[in-house]
Motif scaffolding. Structure first.
Motif, PDB file in Angstrom:
ATOM      1  N   GLN A 216       0.828  -1.207   0.000  1.00  0.00           N
ATOM      2  CA  GLN A 216       0.000   0.000   0.000  1.00  0.00           C
ATOM      3  C   GLN A 216       0.861   1.254   0.000  1.00  0.00           C
TER       4      GLN A 216
ATOM      5  N   VAL B  90       2.033   7.084  -6.744  1.00  0.00           N
ATOM      6  CA  VAL B  90       1.118   8.145  -7.188  1.00  0.00           C
ATOM      7  C   VAL B  90       1.510   9.506  -6.626  1.00  0.00           C
TER       8      VAL B  90
ATOM      9  N   LEU C  39       2.298   1.777  -3.460  1.00  0.00           N
ATOM     10  CA  LEU C  39       1.324   2.381  -4.370  1.00  0.00           C
ATOM     11  C   LEU C  39       1.193   3.876  -4.107  1.00  0.00           C
ATOM     12  N   ASP C  40       1.119   4.259  -2.828  1.00  0.00           N
ATOM     13  CA  ASP C  40       1.018   5.682  -2.490  1.00  0.00           C
ATOM     14  C   ASP C  40       2.266   6.440  -2.943  1.00  0.00           C
TER      15      ASP C  40
ATOM     16  N   LEU D 124       4.936  -3.906  -9.489  1.00  0.00           N
ATOM     17  CA  LEU D 124       3.991  -2.930 -10.016  1.00  0.00           C
ATOM     18  C   LEU D 124       3.899  -3.109 -11.530  1.00  0.00           C
TER      19      LEU D 124
ATOM     20  N   ASP E 212      -8.146   4.984  -7.295  1.00  0.00           N
ATOM     21  CA  ASP E 212      -8.366   4.961  -5.845  1.00  0.00           C
ATOM     22  C   ASP E 212      -7.938   6.277  -5.202  1.00  0.00           C
ATOM     23  N   LEU E 213      -6.850   6.862  -5.699  1.00  0.00           N
ATOM     24  CA  LEU E 213      -6.384   8.133  -5.153  1.00  0.00           C
ATOM     25  C   LEU E 213      -7.414   9.233  -5.362  1.00  0.00           C
TER      26      LEU E 213
ATOM     27  N   ALA F 240      -4.439   2.440  -8.907  1.00  0.00           N
ATOM     28  CA  ALA F 240      -4.014   3.300  -7.804  1.00  0.00           C
ATOM     29  C   ALA F 240      -4.416   4.752  -8.052  1.00  0.00           C
ATOM     30  N   GLU F 241      -4.329   5.201  -9.305  1.00  0.00           N
ATOM     31  CA  GLU F 241      -4.765   6.555  -9.653  1.00  0.00           C
ATOM     32  C   GLU F 241      -6.255   6.734  -9.386  1.00  0.00           C
TER      33      GLU F 241
END
Length: 234
Positions: free
Chosen positions: A153, A160, A156-157, A214, A225-226, A222-223
């Motif tokens: 996680q 982005v 991923l953060d 990734l 979700d962001l 991820a984009e």
């Protein structure tokens, strides 16, 4: 039994149709969708068994499978793909409903293994993952040494563009915990933390892409979700 094939390559689709005819003589109807979005629509026509490519135009297989399982969680799905990246496997693990039969077989697998997977997943309701995928996972984890869900996680953060403060807020961690997760990531991804000239955050994302932890689909998700998370904070 009704079988839906979701595959955008005509040659692969024809090969799949022959494999289904051979392995599943009880299939009364076999339909074809050439992209994930049409696959979602056609699955609503009572298709209880699906063979799904992963990377397609318009809508990828993971997103299409998520929609199908949300609406029809008993659907049996066999994923048939060229890709065995860790990111794809993590993506699948997040969307498979508890107890739902599914499988994952590579397109490079021998035809008899595809026949076995078709029967095991679609006819017998088993969970089956190609042994070649397990070997690929082992090679990948020798690089990433098994990222935990929490570390993934944070990765991923990082990818982005979130700073430590927002990662901490989003994941309900302290900033110190985020920094510890980053150190663990750097270690597992082989980022040289002692080299001052290297941007460690960028290097970690690059290493994750190179190792398959990734991929572009994971980054797109991820984009999305962001943006949802940022919207919820307004």
């Amino acid at each position: 039994m009704k079988v839906l094939l979701v595959e955008d390559d005509p040659l692969h689709a024809a090969f799949l149709r022959d494999a289904v005819d051979h392995a599943l003589p009880e299939a009364l109807q076999v339909l074809l969708a050439d992209n994930g979005r049409d696959g979602e629509v056609m699955a609503r026509q009572g298709m209880d068994c699906v063979v799904m490519d992963l990377q397609m135009r318009d809508r990828n297989g993971i997103d299409a499978a998520r929609t199908i399982w949300t609406e029809r969680p008993d659907t049996r799905i066999l994923f048939w793909s060229n890709y065995a990246d860790e990111a794809y496997l993590r993506g699948l693990a997040r969307i498979v409903p508890h107890g739902s039969p599914y499988g994952y077989v590579l397109k490079t697998a021998p035809v008899h293994r595809l026949h076995l997977a078709l029967r095991a997943v679609l006819a017998e309701g088993q969970v089956l993952v190609d042994r070649e995928i397990h070997r690929i996972q082992q090679r990948q984890t020798s690089v990433t040494r098994g990222l935990s869900d929490s570390e993934y996680q944070v990765l991923l953060d990082l990818a982005v563009g979130l700073p430590d403060r927002l990662i901490a807020l989003r994941r309900n961690m302290s900033e110190r915990t985020v920094q510890n997760r980053l150190l663990q990531l750097y270690d597992k991804l082989g980022v040289e933390t002692a080299e001052a000239a290297i941007n460690k955050r960028v290097r970690a994302v690059t290493r994750a892409l190179a190792s398959g932890a990734l991929n572009i689909e994971a980054l797109r998700a991820a984009e999305t979700d962001l943006h949802l998370w940022l919207g919820s904070r307004r």
